[in-house]
Design an enzyme around this catalytic site. Structure first.
Site, PDB file in Angstrom:
ATOM      1  N   ASN A  30       3.557  11.814   4.305  1.00  0.00           N
ATOM      2  CA  ASN A  30       3.719  10.347   4.347  1.00  0.00           C
ATOM      3  C   ASN A  30       2.370   9.643   4.186  1.00  0.00           C
ATOM      4  O   ASN A  30       2.260   8.619   3.496  1.00  0.00           O
ATOM      5  CB  ASN A  30       4.266   9.915   5.715  1.00  0.00           C
ATOM      6  CG  ASN A  30       5.790   9.976   5.805  1.00  0.00           C
ATOM      7  OD1 ASN A  30       6.470  10.051   4.800  1.00  0.00           O
ATOM      8  ND2 ASN A  30       6.303   9.933   7.029  1.00  0.00           N
ATOM      9  N   ASP A  35       5.375  11.776  -5.799  1.00  0.00           N
ATOM     10  CA  ASP A  35       4.696  13.000  -6.240  1.00  0.00           C
ATOM     11  C   ASP A  35       3.532  13.330  -5.305  1.00  0.00           C
ATOM     12  O   ASP A  35       3.273  14.504  -5.011  1.00  0.00           O
ATOM     13  CB  ASP A  35       4.179  12.828  -7.671  1.00  0.00           C
ATOM     14  CG  ASP A  35       5.305  12.516  -8.644  1.00  0.00           C
ATOM     15  OD1 ASP A  35       6.432  12.988  -8.393  1.00  0.00           O
ATOM     16  OD2 ASP A  35       5.060  11.795  -9.624  1.00  0.00           O
ATOM     17  N   LYS A  47       5.939  14.195 -13.382  1.00  0.00           N
ATOM     18  CA  LYS A  47       6.104  14.513 -11.953  1.00  0.00           C
ATOM     19  C   LYS A  47       5.506  15.884 -11.609  1.00  0.00           C
ATOM     20  O   LYS A  47       4.887  16.049 -10.556  1.00  0.00           O
ATOM     21  CB  LYS A  47       7.582  14.450 -11.571  1.00  0.00           C
ATOM     22  CG  LYS A  47       8.151  13.037 -11.712  1.00  0.00           C
ATOM     23  CD  LYS A  47       9.574  12.924 -11.271  1.00  0.00           C
ATOM     24  CE  LYS A  47      10.193  11.617 -11.756  1.00  0.00           C
ATOM     25  NZ  LYS A  47       9.524  10.408 -11.315  1.00  0.00           N
ATOM     26  N   GLY A  48       5.680  16.861 -12.519  1.00  0.00           N
ATOM     27  CA  GLY A  48       5.159  18.200 -12.245  1.00  0.00           C
ATOM     28  C   GLY A  48       3.646  18.191 -12.096  1.00  0.00           C
ATOM     29  O   GLY A  48       3.089  18.640 -11.077  1.00  0.00           O
ATOM     30  N   GLY A  88       9.141   5.642   5.722  1.00  0.00           N
ATOM     31  CA  GLY A  88       8.690   7.023   5.933  1.00  0.00           C
ATOM     32  C   GLY A  88       9.659   8.001   5.304  1.00  0.00           C
ATOM     33  O   GLY A  88      10.049   7.834   4.144  1.00  0.00           O
TER      34      GLY A  88
HETATM   35  O1  RIB Z   1       6.747   9.967 -10.615  1.00  0.00           O
HETATM   36  C1  RIB Z   1       5.954   9.236 -11.502  1.00  0.00           C
HETATM   37  C2  RIB Z   1       5.971   9.895 -12.849  1.00  0.00           C
HETATM   38  O2  RIB Z   1       7.269   9.808 -13.390  1.00  0.00           O
HETATM   39  C3  RIB Z   1       5.087   9.246 -13.874  1.00  0.00           C
HETATM   40  O3  RIB Z   1       3.797   9.788 -13.892  1.00  0.00           O
HETATM   41  C4  RIB Z   1       5.840   9.460 -15.177  1.00  0.00           C
HETATM   42  O4  RIB Z   1       5.164  10.278 -16.070  1.00  0.00           O
HETATM   43  C5  RIB Z   1       7.179  10.050 -14.774  1.00  0.00           C
HETATM   44  O5  RIB Z   1       7.213  11.397 -14.936  1.00  0.00           O
END
Ligand code: RIB
Length: 323
Positions: A291, A265, A48-49, A234
């Site tokens: 969005n 993300d 996610k980061g 949304g």
């Molecule tokens: O938000 C999606 C992500 O969650 C994926 O890329 C996976 O690595 C997890 O971290």
């Protein structure tokens, strides 16, 4: 102790996870105990980061990442570093360490676009308050800090407390008992509908009225500003400065959802970019732009592979309403 000498202006600083995604695509998600034939497999750059950092960089933000990967015998770490450099992310503080493998995610994606994800974060667990200290110049100068819950919570709290600008905490994966000091430390607390229900103990959010309960509860838990993303509906927003006002920013209909992995993300990365670059925009414009980037992402396969380069629908006035 090595200290950051970095003077280049960083707009979006991400203190968070780097994970390699192993993604299998199948007609539907398997039931417990079931083996299914899939029709496609791919590896991808995730976590996610890093996803949020790359999404912000592709929008045009100057970004830096503070993270950990494996050194040496696991090539995933070195490959990932190279990839982040290609994405124009400053990796001066992405450290290659021994003792833990590079983080991995096992992801299943159904033809409907839904997914299941299991993460084994490995080296991400080595991130600590020392890494905040080492990068203290970045913490003083960056405009936006972004954190998640795929790295140790005490390190995340140190990062949020050390930061002097606007911070976004994406509380994902959600915890059943999120330490209140984390909720209070961030400028913006952002979760999706599933994570909001888990974090608050409220019922599953499937309509706006439930989202209002989630927003209200998160403000009660100490959040300053809350965004809950709602997929096809949304996103919604509320602030402790005006706790009885709830804003809904809808998103246009998407022709075909292919893969929802990383859409949240993409939203956070775009939000961070817009907050850094256009800080005077009203909330509905910031959320509306984010969005759009998430909607683009769900129409393409992969995580980072699905993020757009450049802004989507630049200059559009986004619809919103109080609810
Ligand atoms: O938000 C999606 C992500 O969650 C994926 O890329 C996976 O690595 C997890 O971290």
């Amino acid at each position: 102790m090595e200290v950051c000498a970095c003077t280049e202006e960083v707009e979006v600083l991400v203190f968070g996870s780097v994970i390699v995604d192993f993604v299998a695509y199948a007609e539907r998600l398997p039931k417990a105990g079931e083996t299914l034939h899939g029709h496609k497999f791919m590896t991808g750059y995730g976590g996610k980061g890093a996803n949020q950092c790359v999404a912000a960089a592709r929008q045009g933000a100057k970004t830096a990442m503070i993270a950990k990967v494996r050194l040496g015998d696991d090539s995933w770490g070195s490959n990932y570093l190279q990839q982040l450099r290609k994405e124009n992310v400053n990796v001066d503080f992405v450290e290659q360490c021994q003792g833990e493998a590079t983080g991995i995610a096992q992801i299943s994606v159904a033809d409907s676009g839904e997914n299941h994800i299991i993460i084994v974060v490995g080296a991400n667990n080595l991130l600590s308050g020392n890494d905040v200290e080492k990068a203290r110049n970045l913490f003083k100068t960056a405009k936006i800090l972004v954190c998640q819950f795929e790295t140790p919570l005490n390190a995340t709290l140190d990062a949020l407390n050390a930061f002097e600008g606007i911070s976004i905490l994406n509380a994902a994966p959600a915890l059943v008992a999120t330490p209140p000091e984390l909720i209070k430390a961030a400028t913006i607390f952002c979760v999706n509908e599933t994570e909001a229900a888990l974090t608050t103990g409220c019922e599953a959010i499937s309509k706006l009225e439930h989202a209002k309960v989630g927003l209200h509860k998160l403000l009660e838990m100490g959040a300053k500003n809350v965004i809950i993303t709602l997929g096809a509906l949304g996103a919604v927003y509320a602030t402790s400065a005006d706790p009885h006002k709830f804003i809904h920013v809808p998103v246009g209909k998407v022709p075909k959802v292919v893969d929802t992995t990383g859409a949240g993300d993409a939203f956070i990365g775009a939000l961070a970019y817009n907050m850094a670059r256009f800080s005077s925009l009203p909330w509905h414009q910031l959320i509306g732009a984010a969005n759009q980037v998430a909607a683009y992402s769900v129409q393409h396969p992969g995580t980072q592979a699905s993020f757009p380069t450049g802004q989507v629908n630049k200059g559009v006035e986004y619809a919103w309403k109080e609810f």
